[in-house]
Scaffold this motif. Structure first.
Motif, PDB file in Angstrom:
ATOM      1  N   VAL A 137       0.827  -1.207   0.000  1.00 25.15           N
ATOM      2  CA  VAL A 137       0.000   0.000   0.000  1.00 25.15           C
ATOM      3  C   VAL A 137       0.866   1.263   0.000  1.00 25.15           C
ATOM      4  N   GLY A 138       1.780   1.368   0.946  1.00 32.03           N
ATOM      5  CA  GLY A 138       2.678   2.535   0.991  1.00 32.03           C
ATOM      6  C   GLY A 138       1.952   3.844   1.185  1.00 32.03           C
ATOM      7  N   MET A 193       6.010   5.627   8.378  1.00 32.77           N
ATOM      8  CA  MET A 193       5.007   6.170   9.297  1.00 32.77           C
ATOM      9  C   MET A 193       3.718   5.345   9.313  1.00 32.77           C
ATOM     10  N   CYS A 194       3.501   4.521   8.280  1.00 41.80           N
ATOM     11  CA  CYS A 194       2.185   3.882   8.193  1.00 41.80           C
ATOM     12  C   CYS A 194       2.238   2.359   8.284  1.00 41.80           C
ATOM     13  N   ALA A 195       3.394   1.748   8.086  1.00 45.19           N
ATOM     14  CA  ALA A 195       3.547   0.292   8.194  1.00 45.19           C
ATOM     15  C   ALA A 195       2.658  -0.473   7.206  1.00 45.19           C
ATOM     16  N   GLU A 210      10.267   0.584  15.143  1.00 41.40           N
ATOM     17  CA  GLU A 210       8.998   0.810  15.851  1.00 41.40           C
ATOM     18  C   GLU A 210       7.801   0.557  14.931  1.00 41.40           C
ATOM     19  N   MET A 211       7.956   0.870  13.630  1.00 45.55           N
ATOM     20  CA  MET A 211       6.849   0.621  12.714  1.00 45.55           C
ATOM     21  C   MET A 211       6.646  -0.878  12.478  1.00 45.55           C
ATOM     22  N   CYS A 245       4.132  -2.446  14.383  1.00 39.41           N
ATOM     23  CA  CYS A 245       2.754  -1.996  14.119  1.00 39.41           C
ATOM     24  C   CYS A 245       2.174  -2.633  12.852  1.00 39.41           C
ATOM     25  N   SER A 266       0.335  -5.221  10.226  1.00 38.86           N
ATOM     26  CA  SER A 266      -0.891  -6.019  10.308  1.00 38.86           C
ATOM     27  C   SER A 266      -0.553  -7.505  10.367  1.00 38.86           C
ATOM     28  N   VAL A 280      -3.398  -3.918   6.279  1.00 41.50           N
ATOM     29  CA  VAL A 280      -4.252  -3.067   7.111  1.00 41.50           C
ATOM     30  C   VAL A 280      -5.131  -3.937   7.983  1.00 41.50           C
TER      31      VAL A 280
END
Lengths: 107, 395
Positions: free
Chosen positions: A37-38, A45-47, A70-71, A74, A76, A107
């Motif tokens: 997805v990016g 920032m969005c993983a 850290e990402m 996070c 899915s 997601v």
């Protein structure tokens, strides 16, 4: 030109030409590769560009920095301690090819 | 007819009225998307973009679709923040925010504050008794106090942040050029400037974990600090407040889905994502074309002012099956509620943590039998959309 190969969860493979500095995420988004997805455009920032790097492609990749680390907590799909990376943080660099597996979900 | 209209092939949607958008924009979005996903809408003075595909394309092509809009009311209301800059200027400002809003800092520093604030405002809300309004009575002070702490406004109260946020947002939307609206926005702007000026030397001498400390010590120029802090006040309060209200309302209106979530706490995150998809708190943001471009079946001239309607993209049937329904069991797909590309919402993880991990579970645990009342809940807005009133009862 180096190539990046994306292996989907169902085994389907797609290989793209990519310049040495083009990220795994950017090449995929530009070509519409499913499952990458990016959403944040490469800011770690969005993983949503999580990939599992194939074992043979792991050597020589840049270290995981704090932001990527850290990402990766996070994502899915579950983090693999060795193979999980954000596609926006890796590219072919000097190598001729890079092979990544696309996780089942972003997601 | 303006020059911009003359050169376009986009149809004009004269039937769209602002008061209808405010009341319920979704039937309007549906018709726009079906008739033309890029249409000139005279009532709002913009081309509204309503398909997922076109909105997504705009987010990924900042060179063609600039955030640095001419005549921006946001710039007038809040100053020139990163939200209205393109890279590399945007990136300079964004980098100064550093790790403050990222998951690690949230886990180590802010989650404890979210928990403390949820408990404090839950207790105050419970004291109001059944029938109280959860929107104003809990969601607003909770979101405002979280934001106050993260930003580092130790010299202000959460009520100040609520007033600053609303009045400056009203300025950003002041297309009617109402002088009273401008006066209130300017007053708040001056108050924020004064609060920042007071804190700058303090944080230089003794940095802390706050956002203000980060930008001050990153050497951001004072004008940029002021504009970016105002943007963050405007963009960091209503959104968590409104997704919280929407999620509670949606779950209380769908008892089967609520039962599912209560039985499986991992689904709070799912309910949050579905709520933010279903009613995106920021429903529309502006962009301006830098060249002639074809999009959504229409040709737009350079300089065209667009409204990227995330609220419509998130209900596009090409992307989401049965898109008008709130359904936590739908197939997981990316939505655009947090925007995308360089301007991807910096507060995404703050919202996810404070609302989905902290507030929602605590609310439903702390108010057993939580339910809607005979007095109906009301929602409103389109540029910003959320609950206006959410009366609830409990046992």
């Amino acid at each position: 030109m180096p190539t990046i190969t994306y292996i989907q969860p169902d085994g389907a493979e797609l290989t793209l030409d990519a310049s040495p500095e083009t990220s795994v995420m950017r090449a995929a988004v530009n070509a519409g590769v499913p499952g990458i997805v990016g959403e944040c455009g490469g800011q770690a920032m969005c993983a949503t560009c999580h990939v599992y790097v194939s074992p043979n492609s792991l050597e020589g990749l840049p270290e995981i920095n704090d932001e990527e680390d850290e990402m990766l907590e996070c994502t899915s799909a579950p983090r693999d301690p060795e193979r999980s990376r954000l596609g926006c943080q890796i590219s072919c660099g000097p190598r001729a090819s890079l092979v990544v597996e696309v996780p089942a979900g972003q997601v | 007819m303006t020059a911009a209209e003359a050169e376009t092939t986009a149809p004009t949607a004269e039937w769209v009225r602002i008061e209808d958008l405010y009341e319920n924009p979704y039937p309007i979005y549906r018709r726009l998307r079906e008739e033309s996903p890029v249409a000139w809408v005279p009532a709002v003075g913009r081309y509204l973009v309503t398909s997922f595909e076109a909105c997504h394309r705009i987010e990924q092509d900042a060179e063609t679709f600039s955030a640095n809009e001419e005549g921006s009311l946001m710039k007038r209301s809040m100053g020139h923040s990163m939200l209205r800059k393109d890279d590399p200027d945007h990136q300079t400002d964004r980098a100064a925010y550093g790790p403050v809003l990222r998951p690690k800092a949230i886990k180590e520093t802010w989650t404890a504050a979210f928990e403390k604030n949820a408990e404090k405002y839950l207790e105050e809300f419970r004291a109001k008794g059944p029938g109280a309004d959860l929107h104003l009575g809990f969601a607003a002070p909770f979101a405002a106090e979280n934001l106050r702490e993260i930003m580092g406004f130790r010299n202000a109260a959460q009520e100040d942040l609520q007033r600053w946020s609303q009045t400056m947002i009203d300025g950003t939307g002041n297309y009617a050029d109402d002088p009273e609206v401008w006066a209130k926005a300017a007053a708040s702007s001056a108050e924020v400037d004064a609060a920042i000026d007071e804190l700058v030397p303090v944080l230089k001498a003794e940095p802390d974990a706050s956002l203000l400390s980060a930008v001050v010590n990153a050497g951001m120029p004072i004008e940029a600090i002021r504009a970016n802090m105002k943007m963050t006040i405007g963009g960091g309060l209503n959104e968590p407040r409104d997704v919280l209200g929407t999620a509670v309302w949606a779950l209380l209106s769908h008892s089967d889905q609520l039962a599912q979530v209560l039985a499986e706490p991992a689904l709070w995150a799912t309910a949050f994502e579905e709520a933010v998809r279903w009613v995106a708190p920021i429903g529309m943001y502006p962009r301006q074309t830098t060249r002639e471009v074809e999009i959504g079946g229409a040709t737009l001239p350079a300089g065209a002012r667009l409204g990227v309607v995330l609220g419509a993209a998130n209900r596009d049937p090409e992307q989401f099956e049965n898109p008008e329904a709130f359904d936590i069991n739908r197939e997981k797909k990316p939505h655009l509620a947090f925007g995308g590309g360089a301007h991807f919402c910096a507060g995404t993880w703050v919202a996810r943590t404070s609302v989905a991990q902290v507030a929602l579970p605590k609310l439903f645990a702390g108010l057993p039998g939580l339910r809607l009342t005979d007095r109906p809940a009301r929602e409103g807005g389109w540029v910003f959309r959320g609950m206006l009133e959410l009366p609830v009862a409990w046992n």
